[in-house]
Enzyme design. Structure first.
Site, PDB file in Angstrom:
ATOM      1  CE1 TYR A 126      -4.277   1.628   0.597  1.00  0.00           C
ATOM      2  CE2 TYR A 126      -2.839   3.268   1.593  1.00  0.00           C
ATOM      3  CZ  TYR A 126      -4.071   2.906   1.068  1.00  0.00           C
ATOM      4  OH  TYR A 126      -5.076   3.837   1.003  1.00  0.00           O
ATOM      5  CE1 TYR A 145     -10.154  -0.383   2.220  1.00  0.00           C
ATOM      6  CE2 TYR A 145     -11.729   1.410   2.290  1.00  0.00           C
ATOM      7  CZ  TYR A 145     -10.966   0.524   1.565  1.00  0.00           C
ATOM      8  OH  TYR A 145     -11.009   0.549   0.184  1.00  0.00           O
TER       9      TYR A 145
END
Length: 378
Positions: A247, A339
């Site tokens: 990420y 998340y």
């Protein structure tokens, strides 16, 4: 017509069919053709015998049938099997679909030019007319904001010739090697990964160099059909505990993340990832700058898990974020992560008290569809 007809005949394989109106002139069907490299004012009507572009014709017929099928399902249009000309709405859809296809193809080529790994990136949209995002820039590693140093000047590495050894990088940091002999993750969530760095004596085939090589799987950015925007699916089978992707994005201060977060809340976007392994000074923002992970959707029952990784930067405030598979993932399956997932040793329960300030303001409804769905992304 100013075009030299014979000259353009040579380039039929590169033409783009934008629309088709069936004009019965002496029993001949004519197609409106957009010539590559020429403005639309130079479009010409051509009989099918002149079109040496089977793939473009196939796309055209597919788009036409898709539109008419949707109209039938919605009972908004009664379609006859034989018509003399396409309705303007159908022709307009085919034009937009063809332009979208070209835009997505160019975006796919751009992504594959910029990536730094061997695996391919595909792009697919069979849902709507949405094209490539207008304000997104592909990067392979962190893009630090002014004043933030993501490389701390490390100048030493392990002396191993056969990692892992007693003095290898993870053991020097006080942790065990993160990978087994099959290069699969063997540590529990919350523990850090210390890979060999650019100053280590071991070579590129070292079993302790996994994340730094980039994703080994071909992935597809695709348009979801349930209102979640773009998503990512794997084109290959992924085994349990395998590294899938990093990420990445802009590295900003938590204060700047708070300011941006207020703007993102109003847009319904969630791209801020707190680097809270050791502290909460920095955040990764993948809204404008990022890689494929920018498009990975949330799930309350994800198939990817977050881990903190240290390679050429040992600053505990600035780990790299790696996503590993939590189970076997079939080819064609969508990739997701939670998340709210934490990568730090402090594995607090999912609650408002465990979230960073940038994630507390507006609760975003979750559309993951999992049986255990919490109802909200944050």
């Amino acid at each position: 017509m100013l075009l030299d007809y014979k000259y353009n005949i040579m380039y039929f394989e590169w033409i783009t069919v934008l629309g088709r109106w069936l004009i019965r002139q002496i029993g001949t069907e004519y197609y409106l053709v957009k010539w590559k490299g020429w403005p639309e004012s130079s479009n010409t009507w051509e009989p099918q015998k002149n079109l040496k572009c089977p793939l473009l014709l196939q796309n055209f017929l597919s788009d036409k049938n898709e539109y008419l099928s949707r109209m039938r399902e919605g009972k908004a249009l009664k379609v006859r099997n034989h018509v003399k000309a396409l309705k303007p709405a159908v022709a307009d859809y085919i034009v937009k679909k063809a332009k979208q296809r070209i835009a997505l193809q160019r975006w796919k080529e751009e992504l594959n030019r910029k990536k730094n790994h061997k695996a391919m990136i595909l792009v697919e949209n069979t849902v709507d007319l949405e094209g490539p995002p207008l304000d997104f820039y592909y990067i392979n590693e962190y893009k630090p904001a002014p004043g933030i140093n993501v490389i701390n000047g490390i100048t030493t590495g392990c002396e191993c010739t056969d990692c892992p050894a007693e003095k290898c990088c993870p053991k020097e940091a006080g942790f065990i090697l993160a990978y087994n002999k099959r290069k699969k993750l063997k540590i529990q969530p919350g523990l850090p990964i210390y890979e060999c760095n650019s100053f280590c004596r071991c070579g590129p085939d070292c079993p302790n160099r996994i994340v730094q090589k980039g994703t080994p799987y071909s992935l597809c950015i695709f348009r979801t059909n349930n209102g979640r925007g773009w998503g990512v699916k794997t084109l290959q089978k992924i085994k349990t505990n395998s590294f899938v992707m990093e990420y990445v994005g802009e590295v900003i201060t938590s204060e700047e993340a708070e300011r941006r977060g207020q703007l993102y809340d109003n847009q319904g976007n969630t791209y801020l990832f707190d680097l809270d392994y050791d502290s909460d000074e920095f955040t990764v923002d993948a809204a404008r700058y990022g890689n494929v992970s920018h498009f990975v959707n949330h799930s309350c029952d994800p198939n990817l898990q977050v881990f903190n990784v240290f390679i050429d930067n040992l600053d505990l405030r600035l780990p790299r974020i790696a996503l590993f598979s939590t189970r076997t993932i079939k080819a064609g399956e969508e990739l997701t992560f939670d998340y709210q997932m934490k990568g730090s040793i402090d594995l607090t329960a999912d609650s408002a008290d465990g979230l960073s300030p940038s994630k507390k303001r507006i609760r975003t409804v979750c559309k993951c569809g999992a049986v255990c769905c919490r109802g909200y992304l944050n």
